[in-house]
Motif scaffolding. Structure first.
Motif, mmCIF file in Angstrom:
data_model
loop_
_atom_site.group_PDB
_atom_site.id
_atom_site.type_symbol
_atom_site.label_atom_id
_atom_site.label_comp_id
_atom_site.label_asym_id
_atom_site.label_seq_id
_atom_site.Cartn_x
_atom_site.Cartn_y
_atom_site.Cartn_z
ATOM 1 N N GLU A 57 0.839 -1.213 0.000
ATOM 2 C CA GLU A 57 0.000 0.000 0.000
ATOM 3 C C GLU A 57 0.869 1.257 0.000
ATOM 4 O O GLU A 57 0.959 1.967 1.004
ATOM 5 N N PRO A 58 1.522 1.537 -1.127
ATOM 6 C CA PRO A 58 2.435 2.688 -1.181
ATOM 7 C C PRO A 58 1.749 4.034 -0.928
ATOM 8 O O PRO A 58 2.418 5.013 -0.595
ATOM 9 N N LYS A 59 0.408 4.069 -1.017
ATOM 10 C CA LYS A 59 -0.304 5.337 -0.778
ATOM 11 C C LYS A 59 -0.033 5.863 0.636
ATOM 12 O O LYS A 59 -0.091 7.064 0.888
ATOM 13 N N TYR A 60 0.295 4.942 1.566
ATOM 14 C CA TYR A 60 0.535 5.364 2.953
ATOM 15 C C TYR A 60 1.849 6.128 3.125
ATOM 16 O O TYR A 60 2.110 6.663 4.201
ATOM 17 N N LYS A 61 2.636 6.203 2.060
ATOM 18 C CA LYS A 61 3.854 7.025 2.144
ATOM 19 C C LYS A 61 3.489 8.512 2.247
ATOM 20 O O LYS A 61 4.335 9.347 2.559
#
Length: 445
Positions: A57-61
């Motif tokens: 879930e790279p959006k949490y970066k």
């Protein structure tokens, strides 16, 4: 799915009970069971578990866009997923695959000062990025290094309880030989462990089926995953060279002179060109480096030659899986270690020492045949450790004990296929007792 009891379980429980505990970082190579153990601990102890995987879930970066303070991060996590619940005093935030977003480590300081929520971070290739994580969170975290399963954890998986291990240690302390049935059971179980290694996926398959069926395929997939990690994470370092070194380890260990020789890796290869590759594999937790001492004396740290070392696999099962087909067949079907016997036994013992918390050191005198496999220390003594593939005289060990040159050495330890024994200041133990060495030394200290 069968859960395999691990030593990290005990550590996690103690960490949580400790008053004012800091955020925890669990590091270690891929597939050693970090995520599974942390999830189990989380589900058992918290009403709310917030797991964020930066690979999946790279959006949490984006959660640090407004800064690293706890309230800002919680607000941004809630924007991305409003179903996540933050209960003060009863929430665990689990940041997984930290190596994909080491910047989050800066937030640990604020979580630590805030104190409302417990935080655990983990990552499979964390060693590579660790300098960045360390600089972002120094003083505000606790570290735990996880490995593949050691022999004690393997015994647990097989159904042997703590009393079985205590009995082994007691025999070592009293120097009483093990009964024939104990020797047979322990030696057989240990050989199975050596062939399988300690990767949980491999051990779980073996426990479920009761045979080696399918284990080699899983090991080969793990090796393929490791090589994929080299291609993915080896930035600024020659990936081809790292892979070449990785593939060369079994070949070089099979030689009488087990010192890793860069010159044998490729035509015209030089140490300075490959040093970064070897350090990379070490940082990734794929290998254990054993450095050559300048002289066998205390202290050990700082007293070694950085350009002379042996390279062992961090998991012996993966080393076995890289052997040629004939050696594979011989080992699995006939329990015969063949040409690799010395190398494999050294790898087994080196792995047990590292998993017990020791650094690895050896000694080879340039002007003679004197060579000692490993050294460990107590507060005041240096103890040579010899690994014998075949029974026989430990010539180098005797030289170290009898010569007046080596003032820090008063007695030695020898690991063999034989039983517990003592003669001429040398304590002999079976290979399968190597995981107990640190406890043994502490108990007699």
């Amino acid at each position: 799915m069968l859960y395999l009891k691990r030593k990290v379980d005990i550590f996690l429980d103690n960490w949580r009970k400790e008053k004012g505990h800091k955020p925890l970082i669990v590091k270690g190579p891929r597939q050693v069971g970090k995520t599974e153990s942390i999830r189990r601990f989380a589900q058992k102890n918290y009403d709310s578990v917030i797991e964020i995987n930066f690979v999946e879930e790279p959006k949490y970066k984006m959660i640090t866009e407004n800064g690293y303070k706890t309230d800002e991060i919680i607000k941004n996590i809630s924007f991305l997923d409003p179903s996540k619940r933050f209960i003060a005093g009863n929430t665990l935030l689990f940041f997984d695959e930290l190596q994909e977003f080491p910047e989050i480590a800066t937030a640990l300081k604020f979580f630590c000062q805030d104190g409302r929520f417990d935080v655990v971070c983990s990552g499979s290739m964390l060693g590579i990025q660790y300098k960045k994580v360390e600089s972002n969170s120094v003083g505000y975290k606790t570290d735990y290094e996880m490995f593949s399963m050691d022999f004690e954890e393997f015994l647990w998986a097989k159904g042997y309880g703590e009393s079985f291990v205590e009995d082994l240690l007691s025999h070592m302390q009293k120097m009483t030989p093990l009964q024939e049935v104990q020797m047979a059971v322990c030696a057989g179980t240990f050989l199975d462990y050596c062939v399988l290694g300690g990767m949980p996926a491999v051990v779980r398959e073996y426990i479920a089926k009761g045979t080696f069926e399918g284990s080699l395929e899983i090991q080969r997939q793990l090796l393929a995953d490791y090589k994929e990690d080299i291609r993915k994470y080896a930035e600024g370092v020659d990936q081809g060279r790292i892979l070449t070194v990785f593939n060369q380890i079994p070949v070089q260990l099979a030689k009488d002179n087990k010192k890793f020789q860069i010159s044998k890796v490729a035509p015209g290869a030089r140490f300075k060109d490959y040093r970064g590759c070897i350090e990379w594999l070490d940082d990734a937790g794929m290998v254990n480096l054993c450095y050559c001492l300048r002289f066998p004396e205390l202290p050990l740290k700082g007293n070694y030659d950085e350009s002379r070392y042996k390279i062992y696999f961090a998991d012996s099962g993966l080393l076995v899986a890289m052997l040629d087909e004939e050696a594979q067949e011989d080992l699995r079907a006939n329990k015969n270690l063949g040409v690799y016997k010395g190398a494999l036994y050294e790898n087994f013992v080196g792995e047990a020492l590292v998993k017990s918390g020791y650094g690895l050191y050896y000694y080879k005198r340039e002007d003679s045949t004197l060579e000692e496999d490993f050294f460990v220390r107590t507060a005041s003594e240096l103890i040579p450790v010899e690994v014998k593939a075949v029974s026989g005289r430990a010539k180098s060990l005797r030289t170290l004990l009898e010569s007046e040159k080596y003032g820090d050495i008063h007695w030695g330890i020898k690991f063999t296929a034989g039983n517990i024994g003592y003669s001429d200041r040398i304590y002999t133990f079976p290979y399968f007792c190597a995981f107990l060495l640190k406890r043994y030394l502490k108990s007699i200290g």
